[in-house]
Enzyme design. Structure first.
Site, PDB file in Angstrom:
ATOM      1  N   ASP A 217       0.845  -1.197   0.000  1.00  0.00           N
ATOM      2  CA  ASP A 217       0.000   0.000   0.000  1.00  0.00           C
ATOM      3  C   ASP A 217       0.880   1.247   0.000  1.00  0.00           C
ATOM      4  O   ASP A 217       0.381   2.366  -0.110  1.00  0.00           O
ATOM      5  CB  ASP A 217      -0.991  -0.009   1.168  1.00  0.00           C
ATOM      6  N   SER A 218       2.203   1.056   0.052  1.00  0.00           N
ATOM      7  CA  SER A 218       3.127   2.175  -0.163  1.00  0.00           C
ATOM      8  C   SER A 218       2.946   2.754  -1.564  1.00  0.00           C
ATOM      9  O   SER A 218       3.507   3.820  -1.855  1.00  0.00           O
ATOM     10  CB  SER A 218       4.573   1.723   0.050  1.00  0.00           C
TER      11      SER A 218
ATOM     12  N   ASP B 152      -0.933  -6.178  -0.286  1.00  0.00           N
ATOM     13  CA  ASP B 152      -1.412  -5.560   0.951  1.00  0.00           C
ATOM     14  C   ASP B 152      -2.919  -5.364   0.924  1.00  0.00           C
ATOM     15  O   ASP B 152      -3.495  -5.104  -0.149  1.00  0.00           O
ATOM     16  CB  ASP B 152      -0.799  -4.154   1.094  1.00  0.00           C
TER      17      ASP B 152
ATOM     18  N   LYS C 159      -1.155  -9.460   2.835  1.00  0.00           N
ATOM     19  CA  LYS C 159      -0.482  -8.925   4.019  1.00  0.00           C
ATOM     20  C   LYS C 159      -1.333  -7.792   4.583  1.00  0.00           C
ATOM     21  O   LYS C 159      -1.925  -7.037   3.817  1.00  0.00           O
ATOM     22  CB  LYS C 159       0.911  -8.393   3.630  1.00  0.00           C
TER      23      LYS C 159
ATOM     24  N   GLU D 141      -1.451  -5.137   8.448  1.00  0.00           N
ATOM     25  CA  GLU D 141      -0.637  -4.700   9.588  1.00  0.00           C
ATOM     26  C   GLU D 141      -1.271  -5.054  10.930  1.00  0.00           C
ATOM     27  O   GLU D 141      -2.494  -5.034  11.064  1.00  0.00           O
ATOM     28  CB  GLU D 141      -0.436  -3.172   9.502  1.00  0.00           C
TER      29      GLU D 141
ATOM     30  N   GLU E 152       9.261  -3.913  10.484  1.00  0.00           N
ATOM     31  CA  GLU E 152       9.665  -2.614   9.922  1.00  0.00           C
ATOM     32  C   GLU E 152      10.200  -1.704  11.028  1.00  0.00           C
ATOM     33  O   GLU E 152       9.543  -1.497  12.061  1.00  0.00           O
ATOM     34  CB  GLU E 152       8.466  -1.959   9.217  1.00  0.00           C
TER      35      GLU E 152
END
Ligand code: KIV
Length: 266
Positions: A45-46, A84, A114, A116, A183
């Site tokens: 999602d970056s 993500d 993925k 978070e 991270e």
């Protein structure tokens, strides 16, 4: 060229072979990194801040990501593709997480999901893995929660830092995760967590002793004029593009392009 599959990551951890992961957001970058032998491509999602000019990952929507993820899946022949889930598409309930994960998997062709968080999303992770969807966790600095974490801060420092991160990592492992991204975690803590887990850890700004490494490709290949301290510039792609575009402008304005060999006379 053997296709990378989910069981290969546990095998790589067992034999001490480092796992490589890079973000990719489109077909050409996926093809380039796949050809280079990168094991895992992350449709992160970056893309929100790195590709779409958003000021964080928070505004990105699931359906905005899907065409990019589909392009990456089309470009990856060998690499394993992880996508993500963006902010707001899994936190509410296990049902919401499974619905979002199924939508991403069906429409993109990604091979894993993925998102978070640790213990707070363990029920969501269990529901996703119970649905037959491979899952990669993400702990430490989690950009979707940057507001709650007080900005881009290194994680794992201070009393209780290790215990909290380990409890989160174990919760993800027990919920069926096949790997976990760490991270911006202080290196000694990341090393201890990597040793304590059966599943591989993939570090970004977490030192050299995780089981693999991941970088945002634009940071790693030198697109843009800034990269985080934990990243390294392995190429100068941004400068090469500017130089190429300047050469094109000069050739067109100077009348050197197109030349005879670029021209259809009849
Ligand atoms: O979205 C992303 O690029 C990520 C990496 C920073 C691991 O989650």
């Amino acid at each position: 060229m053997k296709k990378v599959r989910i069981h290969h990551f546990a095998e790589m951890k067992a034999r001490g072979e480092k796992i490589t992961m890079l973000t990719a957001y489109d077909y050409p970058s996926a093809r380039a990194f796949d050809a280079a032998g990168v094991d895992m491509l992350l449709v992160g999602d970056s893309m929100g801040d790195n590709m779409l000019g958003m000021d964080s990952t928070v505004p990105l929507e699931l359906d905005e990501m899907i065409p990019f993820a589909r392009a990456v899946a089309r470009g990856a022949e060998r690499a394993f593709v992880v996508a993500d889930l963006p902010f707001g598409t899994y936190e509410v309930s296990p049902e919401q997480a499974v619905t979002s994960a199924i939508r991403m998997m069906k429409l993109s062709g990604a091979e894993a999901i993925k998102f978070e968080g640790g213990r707070r999303v363990a029920a969501q992770v269990k529901a996703v893995t119970d649905a037959g969807i491979p899952f990669c966790g993400h702990l430490g600095f989690t950009p979707q929660s940057a507001n709650a974490l007080g900005g881009h801060r290194v994680q794992g420092r201070g009393d209780g830092g290790y215990d909290a991160l380990l409890a989160d990592a174990v919760a993800l492992q027990e919920a069926g995760a096949f790997a976990v991204v760490l991270e911006m975690v202080v290196a000694p803590i990341a090393e201890k967590i990597s040793a304590a887990l059966d599943i591989p850890t993939i570090g970004i700004g977490a030192g050299a002793h995780t089981d693999g490494q991941v970088l945002v490709w634009l940071d790693a290949m030198g697109v843009g004029d800034w990269h985080p301290r934990f990243s390294r510039q392995f190429a100068a792609v941004g400068q090469a593009m500017t130089d190429g575009a300047a050469a094109y402008v000069a050739a067109v304005k100077g009348g050197e392009f197109p030349a005879a060999e670029h021209t259809f006379d009849s």
